[in-house]
Design an enzyme around this catalytic site. Structure first.
Site, PDB file in Angstrom:
ATOM      1  N   GLY A 101      18.660  -5.608   0.781  1.00 17.98           N
ATOM      2  CA  GLY A 101      18.903  -7.105   0.354  1.00 17.98           C
ATOM      3  C   GLY A 101      17.947  -7.760  -0.166  1.00 17.98           C
ATOM      4  O   GLY A 101      17.568  -8.955  -1.077  1.00 17.98           O
ATOM      5  N   ASN A 102      16.602  -7.743   0.459  1.00 16.64           N
ATOM      6  CA  ASN A 102      15.366  -8.500   0.418  1.00 16.64           C
ATOM      7  C   ASN A 102      14.282  -8.090   1.068  1.00 16.64           C
ATOM      8  O   ASN A 102      14.479  -7.611   2.142  1.00 16.64           O
ATOM      9  CB  ASN A 102      15.702  -9.703   1.531  1.00 16.64           C
ATOM     10  CG  ASN A 102      14.808 -11.077   1.766  1.00 16.64           C
ATOM     11  OD1 ASN A 102      13.432 -10.668   1.472  1.00 16.64           O
ATOM     12  ND2 ASN A 102      15.179 -12.464   1.522  1.00 16.64           N
ATOM     13  N   HIS A 160      -8.577   5.206   2.576  1.00 20.76           N
ATOM     14  CA  HIS A 160      -8.229   3.659   1.472  1.00 20.76           C
ATOM     15  C   HIS A 160      -8.954   3.019   1.201  1.00 20.76           C
ATOM     16  O   HIS A 160      -8.718   1.738   0.315  1.00 20.76           O
ATOM     17  CB  HIS A 160      -7.917   2.767   3.590  1.00 20.76           C
ATOM     18  CG  HIS A 160      -6.586   3.740   4.262  1.00 20.76           C
ATOM     19  ND1 HIS A 160      -5.707   3.456   4.324  1.00 20.76           N
ATOM     20  CD2 HIS A 160      -7.591   3.806   5.361  1.00 20.76           C
ATOM     21  CE1 HIS A 160      -5.810   3.887   4.808  1.00 20.76           C
ATOM     22  NE2 HIS A 160      -5.772   4.306   5.958  1.00 20.76           N
ATOM     23  N   LYS A 182      -3.474  -2.440   7.811  1.00 18.18           N
ATOM     24  CA  LYS A 182      -3.414  -3.926   7.532  1.00 18.18           C
ATOM     25  C   LYS A 182      -2.403  -4.594   6.928  1.00 18.18           C
ATOM     26  O   LYS A 182      -2.297  -4.090   5.716  1.00 18.18           O
ATOM     27  CB  LYS A 182      -5.040  -4.685   7.118  1.00 18.18           C
ATOM     28  CG  LYS A 182      -5.537  -5.204   8.435  1.00 18.18           C
ATOM     29  CD  LYS A 182      -5.087  -4.928   9.297  1.00 18.18           C
ATOM     30  CE  LYS A 182      -6.036  -6.774  10.957  1.00 18.18           C
ATOM     31  NZ  LYS A 182      -5.810  -6.317  11.867  1.00 18.18           N
ATOM     32  N   ASP A 183      -2.285  -5.934   6.682  1.00 13.08           N
ATOM     33  CA  ASP A 183      -1.062  -7.324   6.003  1.00 13.08           C
ATOM     34  C   ASP A 183      -1.455  -6.833   4.269  1.00 13.08           C
ATOM     35  O   ASP A 183      -0.534  -7.227   3.631  1.00 13.08           O
ATOM     36  CB  ASP A 183      -1.335  -8.024   6.315  1.00 13.08           C
ATOM     37  CG  ASP A 183      -0.867  -7.946   7.988  1.00 13.08           C
ATOM     38  OD1 ASP A 183      -0.453  -7.067   8.239  1.00 13.08           O
ATOM     39  OD2 ASP A 183      -0.565  -9.247   8.547  1.00 13.08           O
ATOM     40  N   ASP A 184      -3.020  -7.338   4.683  1.00  8.35           N
ATOM     41  CA  ASP A 184      -3.878  -7.402   3.038  1.00  8.35           C
ATOM     42  C   ASP A 184      -2.944  -8.231   2.200  1.00  8.35           C
ATOM     43  O   ASP A 184      -2.017  -8.040   1.307  1.00  8.35           O
ATOM     44  CB  ASP A 184      -3.510  -5.960   2.544  1.00  8.35           C
ATOM     45  CG  ASP A 184      -4.871  -4.951   3.294  1.00  8.35           C
ATOM     46  OD1 ASP A 184      -5.617  -5.449   3.656  1.00  8.35           O
ATOM     47  OD2 ASP A 184      -4.378  -3.426   2.865  1.00  8.35           O
ATOM     48  N   TYR A 193       0.266  -0.550  15.005  1.00  7.03           N
ATOM     49  CA  TYR A 193      -0.883  -0.575  13.896  1.00  7.03           C
ATOM     50  C   TYR A 193      -0.647   0.592  12.668  1.00  7.03           C
ATOM     51  O   TYR A 193      -0.148   1.810  13.104  1.00  7.03           O
ATOM     52  CB  TYR A 193      -2.334  -0.179  14.176  1.00  7.03           C
ATOM     53  CG  TYR A 193      -3.001  -0.105  13.144  1.00  7.03           C
ATOM     54  CD1 TYR A 193      -2.837  -1.338  12.657  1.00  7.03           C
ATOM     55  CD2 TYR A 193      -3.687   0.988  12.412  1.00  7.03           C
ATOM     56  CE1 TYR A 193      -4.514  -1.268  10.430  1.00  7.03           C
ATOM     57  CE2 TYR A 193      -4.862   0.308  11.471  1.00  7.03           C
ATOM     58  CZ  TYR A 193      -4.991  -0.359  10.932  1.00  7.03           C
ATOM     59  OH  TYR A 193      -5.193  -0.516   9.928  1.00  7.03           O
ATOM     60  N   ASP A 233       0.617  -1.401  -0.074  1.00  5.28           N
ATOM     61  CA  ASP A 233       0.060  -0.007   0.059  1.00  5.28           C
ATOM     62  C   ASP A 233       1.107   1.223   0.025  1.00  5.28           C
ATOM     63  O   ASP A 233       1.768   1.858   1.183  1.00  5.28           O
ATOM     64  CB  ASP A 233      -1.057   0.375   1.375  1.00  5.28           C
ATOM     65  CG  ASP A 233      -1.743   1.273   1.303  1.00  5.28           C
ATOM     66  OD1 ASP A 233      -1.503   1.866   0.558  1.00  5.28           O
ATOM     67  OD2 ASP A 233      -2.780   1.390   2.123  1.00  5.28           O
ATOM     68  N   ASP A 257      -7.832  -6.677  -0.039  1.00  9.98           N
ATOM     69  CA  ASP A 257      -7.257  -6.004   0.756  1.00  9.98           C
ATOM     70  C   ASP A 257      -7.960  -5.800   2.637  1.00  9.98           C
ATOM     71  O   ASP A 257      -9.699  -6.864   2.426  1.00  9.98           O
ATOM     72  CB  ASP A 257      -7.842  -4.785   0.228  1.00  9.98           C
ATOM     73  CG  ASP A 257      -7.581  -3.191   1.309  1.00  9.98           C
ATOM     74  OD1 ASP A 257      -6.666  -3.085   1.104  1.00  9.98           O
ATOM     75  OD2 ASP A 257      -8.517  -2.365   0.262  1.00  9.98           O
ATOM     76  N   LYS A 258      -7.837  -4.798   3.465  1.00  9.69           N
ATOM     77  CA  LYS A 258      -8.119  -5.357   4.203  1.00  9.69           C
ATOM     78  C   LYS A 258      -9.081  -6.139   5.053  1.00  9.69           C
ATOM     79  O   LYS A 258      -9.872  -6.869   6.374  1.00  9.69           O
ATOM     80  CB  LYS A 258      -9.984  -4.017   4.475  1.00  9.69           C
ATOM     81  CG  LYS A 258      -9.939  -2.952   3.746  1.00  9.69           C
ATOM     82  CD  LYS A 258      -8.923  -1.972   4.230  1.00  9.69           C
ATOM     83  CE  LYS A 258      -9.095  -0.491   3.576  1.00  9.69           C
ATOM     84  NZ  LYS A 258      -8.500  -0.697   2.475  1.00  9.69           N
ATOM     85  N   TYR A 285      -2.120  -2.749  19.213  1.00 11.72           N
ATOM     86  CA  TYR A 285      -1.075  -2.268  18.529  1.00 11.72           C
ATOM     87  C   TYR A 285      -2.162  -1.287  17.912  1.00 11.72           C
ATOM     88  O   TYR A 285      -1.760  -0.085  17.408  1.00 11.72           O
ATOM     89  CB  TYR A 285      -0.871  -3.479  17.056  1.00 11.72           C
ATOM     90  CG  TYR A 285       0.170  -4.937  17.216  1.00 11.72           C
ATOM     91  CD1 TYR A 285       1.581  -4.107  17.863  1.00 11.72           C
ATOM     92  CD2 TYR A 285       0.074  -5.370  17.795  1.00 11.72           C
ATOM     93  CE1 TYR A 285       1.673  -4.638  17.570  1.00 11.72           C
ATOM     94  CE2 TYR A 285       0.127  -7.112  17.892  1.00 11.72           C
ATOM     95  CZ  TYR A 285       1.548  -6.833  18.361  1.00 11.72           C
ATOM     96  OH  TYR A 285       2.629  -7.308  18.428  1.00 11.72           O
TER      97      TYR A 285
HETATM   98  P1  13P Z   1      -4.597  -0.422   4.569  1.00 13.46           P
HETATM   99  O1  13P Z   1      -4.241  -1.379   5.484  1.00 13.46           O
HETATM  100  O2  13P Z   1      -6.159  -0.978   3.951  1.00 13.46           O
HETATM  101  O3  13P Z   1      -4.703   0.556   4.577  1.00 13.46           O
HETATM  102  O4  13P Z   1      -6.203   0.071   5.648  1.00 13.46           O
HETATM  103  C1  13P Z   1      -6.325   0.430   6.908  1.00 13.46           C
HETATM  104  C2  13P Z   1      -7.701   0.635   7.724  1.00 13.46           C
HETATM  105  O5  13P Z   1      -7.124   1.526   8.278  1.00 13.46           O
HETATM  106  C3  13P Z   1      -8.800   0.671   6.968  1.00 13.46           C
HETATM  107  O6  13P Z   1     -10.142   1.356   8.352  1.00 13.46           O
HETATM  108 MG    MG Z   2      -4.097   1.576   2.520  1.00 15.13          MG
HETATM  109 MG    MG Z   3      -5.092  -2.282   2.014  1.00 14.22          MG
END
Ligand code: 13P
Ligand code: MG
Ligand code: MG
Ligand code: 13P
Length: 367
Positions: free
Chosen positions: A105-106, A20, A233-235, A230, A13, A133-134, A349
């Site tokens: 490197g990674n 978002h 999110k990892d998505d 926080y 992201d 997503d989310k 978090y």
């Molecule tokens: P994302 O992880 O997709 O950026 O969403 C963050 C968020 O706080 C949505 O309410």
């Molecule tokens: Mg986002």
């Molecule tokens: Mg996202």
């Protein structure tokens, strides 16, 4: 040209449009141009740029193997340059997932999510790439279990001699950085003890037992563990090979007809149903959700990505989407109460530690 092909799906992201909810077209265009020049220079075989919600997804084929510094460095560079575009448009959370100052490197552990597999391309190589997503890494546990270990989902486990011996699951404990392998069906119940807790134990990969051959791989990076707070999110993303020694395409898609409940949604702090959608509907807006999953199908041809087909663009998933909206209404009605909001230990978090600290002195002892 013979030899192994590596399929890398690397995502981040780097800025949302609007808020978002989605991705601005200029970001995808910028990423596409940069990858086209890498393809022109012969550094990669092929690519496809996509998105799910506000996450930029780079799908790349090459011959460099997994965890290759050149490929990871290229992806990091693209994310940085797309962040500049996001900043110029003042998109929301520009550079959100780029947690490190510079590439080292990674790309693993630096914020972006990575799923990669190196394969000997078969006579026909159908590939499904899932992008969410989310929600969190771990969201693939239930569908991967259904695809590769549940005979009520995958008829091939019963019917096809190629699948009848079952599969081998690689499970990561992301909190203690350990991994373990389980064979199914014989160790199915042990496997479920762990992967039924997807916040900590994640199916990283699934293999054919013999000869060992990779069938699926997922991204397991947890942003909150990397950042210590926080930051979004990892998505996650997940690659699955289909047909032949693996579940059929329809068996790979079938688990998504049951919209399972995942963590994520608003501020990453709520449970909600994972809605399978076409790309045109991968723009979560209601309460920043509900969480979405897109499935892109490709046929690989000497590393060329023939596709994509937008696999959830199919009325047979309408009922799953309708059910998601019913579950979403019911969970939303709980407002700030569990089990819509995540339990306390999962909230560490978010803003919660600050509130706890502020009120620490006000808690009075009771006799
Ligand atoms: P994302 O992880 O997709 O950026 O969403 C963050 C968020 O706080 C949505 O309410
Ligand atoms: Mg986002
Ligand atoms: Mg996202
Ligand atoms: P076809 O006969 O169309 O190849 O289908 C076989 C199959 O495996 C369907 O899942």
């Amino acid at each position: 040209m013979p030899g192994k092909i590596t399929l890398s799906v690397i995502k981040a992201d780097i800025g949302g449009y609007v808020g978002h909810s989605s991705m601005h077209v200029e970001i995808k265009e910028a990423a596409g141009k940069l990858l086209q020049s890498q393809k022109g220079a012969g550094k990669i075989i092929d690519f496809h740029v996509s998105h799910c919600g506000d996450d930029l997804e780079l799908i790349i084929t090459h011959r460099n193997g997994c965890e290759n510094p050149d490929i990871h460095g290229m992806a990091w560079d693209i994310f940085e340059r797309c962040t500049e575009v996001a900043k110029s448009l003042k998109l929301y959370g520009a550079g959100q997932d780029l947690l490190a100052d510079a590439f080292s490197g990674n790309i693993k552990g630096m914020g972006p999510g990575v799923a990669e597999m190196e394969i000997e391309e078969r006579t026909s190589e159908p590939i499904l790439i899932f992008m969410a997503d989310k929600t969190s890494a771990g969201a693939w546990n239930l569908p991967l279990f259904r695809m590769f270990a549940d005979p009520f989902n995958t008829a091939g486990l019963v019917i096809s001699p190629a699948l009848h011996d079952g599969f081998r699951f690689e499970v990561h404990d992301v909190k203690s950085s350990k991994r373990i392998f389980f064979n199914t069906p014989e160790e199915m119940y042990d496997l479920l003890v762990f992967i039924g807790a997807p916040g900590r134990y994640m199916v990283k990969a699934v293999y054919c037992k013999s000869p060992e051959e990779i069938g699926a791989v997922s991204s397991t990076e947890r942003l909150s563990l990397i950042a210590g707070k926080y930051v979004g999110k990892d998505d996650p993303v997940c690659i699955v090979r289909a047909q032949g020694d693996f579940p059929a395409v329809g068996e790979v898609l079938e688990p998504f007809t049951m919209p399972h409940i995942v963590e994520g949604w608003m501020r990453g702090s709520h449970y909600g149903p994972l809605m399978p959608v076409s790309l045109s509907e991968a723009n979560p807006s209601r309460f920043d959700g509900p969480p979405r999953v897109v499935g892109l199908g490709f046929q690989l041809a000497e590393g060329k990505l023939v596709g994509p087909r937008d696999m959830f663009d199919d009325p047979s998933f309408d009922r799953a989407r309708d059910l998601c909206n019913i579950i979403a209404d019911h969970l939303r009605n709980h407002g700030p109460f569990e089990p819509h909001r995540l339990p306390m230990e999962e909230m560490e978090y978010t803003t919660l530690p600050g509130v706890l600290e502020k009120l620490e002195g006000r808690w009075e002892g009771m006799k």
